[in-house]
Design a protein around this motif. Structure first.
Motif, PDB file in Angstrom:
ATOM      1  N   VAL A 165      -1.439  17.588  13.171  1.00  0.00           N
ATOM      2  CA  VAL A 165      -2.753  18.027  12.201  1.00  0.00           C
ATOM      3  C   VAL A 165      -3.219  17.705  12.437  1.00  0.00           C
ATOM      4  N   GLU A 166      -3.876  17.001  14.006  1.00  0.00           N
ATOM      5  CA  GLU A 166      -4.890  16.331  13.860  1.00  0.00           C
ATOM      6  C   GLU A 166      -5.890  17.084  14.630  1.00  0.00           C
ATOM      7  N   THR A 167      -4.582  17.470  15.621  1.00  0.00           N
ATOM      8  CA  THR A 167      -4.810  18.005  17.751  1.00  0.00           C
ATOM      9  C   THR A 167      -6.246  19.113  16.615  1.00  0.00           C
ATOM     10  N   PRO A 168      -7.236  19.298  17.696  1.00  0.00           N
ATOM     11  CA  PRO A 168      -7.943  19.878  17.503  1.00  0.00           C
ATOM     12  C   PRO A 168      -7.693  21.538  18.181  1.00  0.00           C
ATOM     13  N   ALA A 169      -8.355  22.333  18.264  1.00  0.00           N
ATOM     14  CA  ALA A 169      -8.066  23.866  19.490  1.00  0.00           C
ATOM     15  C   ALA A 169      -8.706  23.210  20.260  1.00  0.00           C
ATOM     16  N   SER A 170      -9.650  22.480  20.568  1.00  0.00           N
ATOM     17  CA  SER A 170     -10.215  22.430  22.012  1.00  0.00           C
ATOM     18  C   SER A 170      -9.220  21.697  23.144  1.00  0.00           C
ATOM     19  N   GLU A 171      -8.850  20.738  22.360  1.00  0.00           N
ATOM     20  CA  GLU A 171      -7.548  19.643  22.916  1.00  0.00           C
ATOM     21  C   GLU A 171      -6.512  20.241  23.502  1.00  0.00           C
ATOM     22  N   ILE A 172      -5.986  21.494  22.118  1.00  0.00           N
ATOM     23  CA  ILE A 172      -5.060  22.618  23.019  1.00  0.00           C
ATOM     24  C   ILE A 172      -5.578  23.323  24.065  1.00  0.00           C
ATOM     25  N   CYS A 173      -7.089  23.752  24.262  1.00  0.00           N
ATOM     26  CA  CYS A 173      -7.150  24.544  25.367  1.00  0.00           C
ATOM     27  C   CYS A 173      -7.559  23.803  26.446  1.00  0.00           C
ATOM     28  N   ALA A 174      -7.215  22.577  26.339  1.00  0.00           N
ATOM     29  CA  ALA A 174      -8.113  22.218  28.250  1.00  0.00           C
ATOM     30  C   ALA A 174      -6.228  21.519  28.287  1.00  0.00           C
ATOM     31  N   GLY A 175      -5.755  21.423  27.721  1.00  0.00           N
ATOM     32  CA  GLY A 175      -4.287  21.669  28.311  1.00  0.00           C
ATOM     33  C   GLY A 175      -3.730  22.265  28.481  1.00  0.00           C
TER      34      GLY A 175
END
Length: 1291
Positions: A104-114
């Motif tokens: 629940v702490e994972t931001p959208a920017s981290e998913i986009c980077a991955g």
């Protein structure tokens, strides 16, 4: 299915499968790539999309972990053609789906980077798509969404988030999906051959053509951005087909100097797309561009070339401020007059909008504004400003500069008082502040606003009213104060008041000025007095229904122009003569009062509708329908007459004088003579159901207009074949069906049975469905449901097919009724898929199951509902509501919740103008205002519970709970009962779909289906535990498959009896001890008597019924004499035996008994007796015998002697002996093939022993003496002898 690409080591990583490649992704998240198959009908994933066990194990370690389904762009996505030919081909992204494991702490920017993407997009309910901010957390968004729906358990929320079907409600995209038709409406472009002019002097040339807004733009292919552009306005122009060239169109502008461009398309599909979109533009009279609901963040760049745009609709988008085509650039439209930016969630007011000086209309509702900038005063030409659905508490003073402002909407904000700026806005004539937070109605403020005529303060918190001075207000004409908390209202100072709405308050007294009063609506209050002075000479409509009035106000009787008077649902006992003498009254509603008599009419009155239903009328005046002194009929113009629910025995024959009468409703009376209405020339609808009609006098010819005749419920009415032939020409004829003959062999005993009736009314489709399962969850329960889709039939049918399966799954996961019922509704809400995005349905579910929480109850009833479907339980003849109506009118808490979430509630009390319900299944696009979380109630079922009624909104709008229960309590057939309820609702004027289900309950000891019939066998450790004795229930017909012995006919032979009893009734048994006598055979238990866990004896009454043909000992039944104090019908006798008082004759001589355990014996001694098991022989069964020696005291009274003998056919009593055991405890299975044993099929008053009233005290005294008697001393261990005990192996 696919492969797992692990990220770097960290707390977010699940265990890596050995076969997974060792590639890494930044950000510490794990991505599962899979090529998923899609369900075409619902656009959701099937079960193959679920991840494996390793990922699940990782998720179970922490509820804050989860997965996000990341969709690629939709397969229908197409990018628009740009300057190069290669870009003209449509490109669609892969439909691969990624399962991203995150927290629940994972931001959208981290998913986009991955994922290697620029942004993530969120779509709710298949509707709009918005770009996520880099700091937003996708998994937390999903969890919050599920929590607001109604899920409470974090583990269940985590589980639901992993379900791919959730994508129909919330899903994430790696690319922004856009459908082709959306792109066409926004912008069309392509490279085509173009020729300018109408003549053929110009040559065809390849050009870039763009159709955007109201213009056609033609430019060079190479220099499209810097070269010369030709702009052709199309509004008011025309588009024509070029016949000499295939797939060509001619675009022409309007005006004397019109220009024309010919465009040649390559395919028929392109030709049709351009023709369709261009035709919409040229058909407009004003330059309007509608870009609403397209998920836009900015306006298209080419739209700015359409400088003739006067109205721009950008509603329901996600417009941004600082972007190339954002809101800060809208000032470029030099002729813009109307701008709609509602529902864009802007948060902050776009200040640059204040520079568009040409604006006359601006809609900024539902954007989350907390304040307005002072620059809004620069919009000097503004005439309409809509600010509804924000969080405003004040208005800036600069708003007073807008002297042309004629409409200002600030409803559903947070204002606590009327803004002072209204005094400066002299062009305004309305104060529209519905749904705010006003608590005080200050008439002084309104008096200072001489320009205000209409005041709308609906749905505020008004409690009191303040009058600063006695100065009258002569300008306010309309006031709406509905849905407030007012207790007293005095508006006598408003001398120009013409219309007042004050319904659904708590008013006790109302005072008004009658100078200009024309309409008054004050229903659903607590009014006991309504004062209007002077007499309202202009009053035309008066609604005082659902109050506490005991008489019609005098001023209402004197109103000379009143046409409609509704005083139904009050406490009226009489009808004033002046009301029935009114020469203007057209419609009079007096239903649901206590009127006993009607006054005698003297003059002719123009009354057209007269409603007198549900009063206490016993007769109508004979002269009610006769001719007046002016030789006109007194009710010459009467068209509708409702007399239902009274005590009328006849209807005056003079009703034949009402020549215009077309509807007569008189059901539920005592009418025995058919009224003379079949000669009326315009009669159409006649309802005389539920009366005492015996015959019908039919004229030679029925009126041609007669369409509906209801004669059901007249039990003594017999129609001849000739009469039926005459009635066969009627469109709808309702008569009672003759009951089909039934035999005893077909009668079965169940705990419940149901009947269902559904009627479409005057609509052409049935939008009500029902669910009925008498046997549910392996036959130990039942499920009943009702679903009302209002205007759609798809969702009720889907719920009918799926909800029982969902309930079965949820019951297996949880035993808490609140949990599994709530999850059933929430999961069903999800399973509606795409059908539930725009459609909704009310739902009601009733689940009957064995009650494990309350030992004193056999079954419990759990009811859950959303919407307006309701369930009512009949307990002891009284209605017990079990559900809750989720509507804005009937649930103030839900109305406040919807208001707080800034929904717009229209004047007809509907959320966003769609539905009055606040909780439904489906309608996901109305989230968060409409939720699927149900109301849940549970109640243990008792013997007093007679029936359960389920109905939809239409049924309960026309029937009260009490009336519905009383109408069907004594109807034997549940199907007939359900039909009766629907018919009653239609008789009361229901024209909508109506559905009713009646479930007859038979909860009690007579419904036992276990082999033991409530009595447990002794075990090596003792007897069954003692429990509280319940009142003996009324027996019902036993099931043929139950453990209750069937009732044998007196003509049945011995062989028939033995075959019915079964081979277990053999006389040959083992002679072993107690341990060897009881075989390890599982007992069949019913839900009334679950398998006991303790070894103590259970005390409860038993009942047995014996045949009268032959006694068990083979003796003639005439050898015995009747006993005084015994009541019997001579054919069979039912003996209620308290097994604690059952004694043999010479008990002292019986051998000593085994004491298996001292504990149960000590407990029984405390109650006055202790039992052992007698040895069986070839004649006797094992009888329970008390161990006390004082055995004869209870036999002294004749009233108690029936407990120790058997009643035979002549009324005699056979005394009990050791060798002749004639009375067996009802829980014992017969041990002989001779003799008959039966349980009662239907208890009658004359079929049971009754202790005479004069002997009751004596019996009670002897019982008390028996319990207080000296107990026999316990024998020594060495004196006890082991006796071989023998038990029936069938038990």
């Amino acid at each position: 299915m696919g492969e797992v690409e692990p990220g770097p080591a960290g707390p977010l990583e699940p265990p890596e499968p050995p076969e997974a490649p060792a590639s890494r992704r930044p950000g510490g998240i794990r991505v599962l790539k899979r090529n998923m198959k899609r369900n075409g009908s619902r656009n959701c994933l099937n079960r193959r999309s679920r991840f494996g066990s390793r990922e699940r194990d990782w998720l179970r370690e922490d509820v804050k972990r989860g997965c996000v389904y990341l969709y690629g762009a939709d397969t229908t996505t197409a990018t628009t053609t740009t300057t190069t030919s290669s870009s003209s081909s449509s490109s669609s992204s892969s439909s691969d789906l990624h399962l991203v494991l995150c927290t629940v702490e994972t931001p959208a920017s981290e998913i986009c980077a991955g994922e290697g993407r620029e942004s993530l997009y969120l779509q709710l309910h298949g509707d709009l798509v918005r770009r996520l901010e880099p700091t937003e957390r996708p998994l937390q968004i999903v969890y919050d969404y599920l929590s607001r729906l109604g899920f409470d358990d974090p583990v269940r929320i985590q589980e639901e988030a992993t379900n791919p079907d959730l994508g129909c409600m919330i899903r994430f995209y790696g690319e922004k999906p856009c459908h082709m038709d959306h792109l066409d409406r926004i912008l069309l472009s392509g490279i085509y051959n173009v020729r300018k002019g109408k003549t053929q002097l110009h040559k065809w040339a390849e050009r870039l053509v763009v159709l955007c807004g109201t213009c056609l733009i033609v430019s060079s292919v190479k220099d499209c951005q810097t070269g010369k552009m030709h702009i052709l306005p199309l509004v008011g122009g025309k588009i024509e087909e070029v016949k000499r060239r295939q797939y060509s169109l001619a675009f022409s502008s309007a005006g004397a100097q019109a220009q024309t461009y010919h465009i040649s398309f390559e395919t028929l599909a392109e030709y049709q797309r351009w023709q369709r979109q261009a035709s919409k533009v040229v058909s407009q009279r004003i330059s309007t561009v509608d870009l609403s609901c397209y998920s836009l963040e900015e306006v298209p760049e080419h739209l700015f070339y359409s400088q003739d745009i006067t109205y721009l609709n950008l509603r329901h988008n996600f417009m941004q401020l600082e972007r190339p085509g954002g809101l800060d650039t809208l000032y470029k439209f030099s002729q813009l007059k109307g701008l709609n930016l509602s529902h864009n969630k802007l948060g902050l007011f776009p200040i640059l909008l204040c520079e568009i000086s040409t604006l006359t209309e601006l809609n900024l509702s539902c954007n989350g504004f907390h304040d307005l900038p002072s620059q809004i005063g620069n919009l000097l030409n503004l005439q309409t400003l809509c600010l509804d659905g924000n969080f405003l508490t004040t208005l800036p003073e600069e708003l007073g500069n807008l002297q042309q402002l004629s409409s200002l909407g600030i409803s559903f904000n947070n204002f606590s008082q009327i803004p002072e700026v209204y005094e400066k806005l002299t062009m305004l004539d309305r104060v529209v502040m519905a749904g705010n937070c006003l608590e005080v109605l200050n008439l002084g403020v309104l008096n200072r606003m001489n320009h205000i005529k209409h005041v709308d303060l609906r749905m505020n918190h008004l409690k009191t009213m303040v009058i600063e001075n006695l100065e009258g207000n002569k300008h306010i004409t309309h006031v709406d104060l509905r849905d407030n908390r007012l207790t007293d209202l005095d508006l006598s100072s408003l001398c120009s008041l013409e219309q007042l709405h004050c319904g659904r308050n708590q008013l006790r007294e109302l005072t008004l000025s009658g100078f200009s009063l024309r309409t008054l609506y004050a229903s659903s209050n607590r009014l006991t007095a309504v004062n209007v002075y002077p007499i309202p000479s202009l009053l035309t409509s008066l609604d005082l229904s659902r109050n506490l009035l005991e008489c019609v106000p005098d001023w209402a009787c004197e109103a000379k122009k009143i046409e409609v008077l509704d005083v139904s649902y009050n406490l009226l006992t009489e009808v004033p003569v002046r009301i029935l003498s009114s020469l203007s009254l057209r419609k009079l509603m007096l239903g649901h009062n206590h009127v006993q008599n009607l006054p005698t009419l003297v003059e002719h009155i123009p009354l057209e509708v007269l409603d007198l239903q549900h009063n206490a009328l016993t007769r109508l005046p004979d002269t009610l329908f006769s001719k007046a002194l002016n030789k006109l009929n007194k009710l010459e113009q009467l068209e509708e007459l409702n007399l239902s629910g009274n005590k009328l025995k006849t209807i005056p024959t003079t009703i034949a004088n009402c020549k215009r009468l077309h509807t007569l409703v008189a059901h539920s009376n005592n009418i025995s003579i058919f009224p003379e209405i079949l000669q009326l020339p315009q009669i159409q609808f006649v309802d005389l159901s539920c009366n005492d009609l015996t015959e019908i006098l039919i004229p030679e010819a029925l009126p041609a207009t007669l369409q509906d005749l209801d004669l059901t419920g007249n039990t003594n009415l017999v129609l001849e074949h000739k009469t039926l032939d005459i009635f066969s020409h009627i469109t709808t004829l309702k008569i009672d069906q003759k009951p089909l003959p039934t035999t005893d062999s077909t009668v079965t005993s169940t705990f419940w049975s149901h009947g269902l009736a559904e009627m479409a009314g005057q609509r052409n489709k049935l939008c009500v469905s029902a669910l009925a399962m008498d046997s549910f969850a392996e036959g130990v329960g039942a499920v009943y449901g009702m679903f009302d889709g209002d205007r759609n039939e798809e969702l009720p049918r889907l719920l009918q097919c799926t909800m029982a399966d969902v309930l079965l799954e949820e019951v297996q996961q949880s035993t808490n009724d609140t949990v599994f019922m709530a999850n059933t509704f929430l999961v069903s809400h999800r399973k509606l898929g795409m059908a539930g995005q725009k459609l909704g349905s009310s739902a009601l579910l009733c689940y009957i199951r064995p009650d494990t929480a309350d030992p004193a109850s056999s079954f419990s009833l759990t009811v859950a509902n959303v919407g307006t479907c309701q369930a009512v339980l009949c307990r002891g003849g009284k209605p017990v509501p079990l559900s809750k109506v989720f509507s804005l009118e009937q649930d103030p808490e839900e109305a406040q919740r919807v208001k707080d979430q800034k929904a717009i509630i229209t004047e007809d009390n509907k959320v966003n103008g769609v539905t009055c319900c606040t909780r439904m299944l489906g309608c996901t696009y109305l989230y968060p205002w409409i939720l699927p979380k149900p109301h849940i109630s549970s109640t243990p079922l008792t013997i007093q519970d007679e029936l359960l009624i389920l109905g939809n909104k239409a049924l309960w709008e026309h029937l009260s709970y009490t009336e519905a229960v009383n109408a069907v309590r004594h109807v034997q057939d549940p199907l007939a009962a359900a039909k009766k309820l629907c018919t009653l609702a239609q008789s009361y004027g229901c024209q909508d779909n109506v559905g009713a289900m009646v479930v007859y309950l038979n909860i009690g000891e007579e419904g036992c289906t276990c082999e033991m019939n409530g009595l447990t066998l002794p075990s090596p450790v003792g007897f069954a535990s003692t429990t509280t004795i319940k009142d003996a229930p009324k027996p019902a017909t036993p099931s043929s498959s139950s453990g209750i012995a069937s009732e044998f006919s007196s003509e049945m032979s011995t062989s028939e009896v033995s075959s019915e009893v079964g081979s277990t009734a053999s006389d040959e048994h083992n002679a072993g001890g107690l341990d060897t006598a009881l075989l390890p055979r599982p007992e069949r238990r019913c839900s009334l008597h679950p398998t006991p866990t303790s070894g103590l004896f259970q005390r409860q009454p038993s009942c047995a019924t014996f045949s009268s043909n032959q006694s068990d000992n083979g003796l003639d039944s005439d050898d015995d004499q009747p006993v005084e104090g015994v009541i019997t019908n001579g054919s069979k006798v039912e003996v209620e035996v308290d097994i604690h008082c059952c004694r043999g004759r010479d008990l002292e001589n019986s051998p000593p008994l085994i004491e298996s355990s001292p504990t149960p014996c000590s407990e029984e001694h405390a109650r006055g007796s202790c039992f052992g098991i007698r040895r069986q022989n070839s004649v006797n069964s094992g009888i329970l015998l008390p161990m006390s020696k004082d055995r004869m005291e209870l036999q002294k009274s004749p009233s108690t002697s029936c407990l120790y003998g058997k009643k035979l056919s002549n009324g005699s009593i056979v005394p009990l002996e050791d060798s002749l055991n004639l009375i067996e405890v009802a829980t014992e299975v017969p041990k002989r093939k001779t003799g008959y044993f039966a349980a009662p099929t239907q208890m009658e008053p004359e079929d049971q022993f009754v202790v005479p009233h004069d002997l009751e005290e004596e019996v009670k005294e002897q019982m008390k003496q028996h319990q207080d008697s000296r107990l026999e001393p316990e024998p020594h261990e060495e004196d006890r002898t082991e006796l071989p005990e023998e038990f029936d192996t069938a038990l």
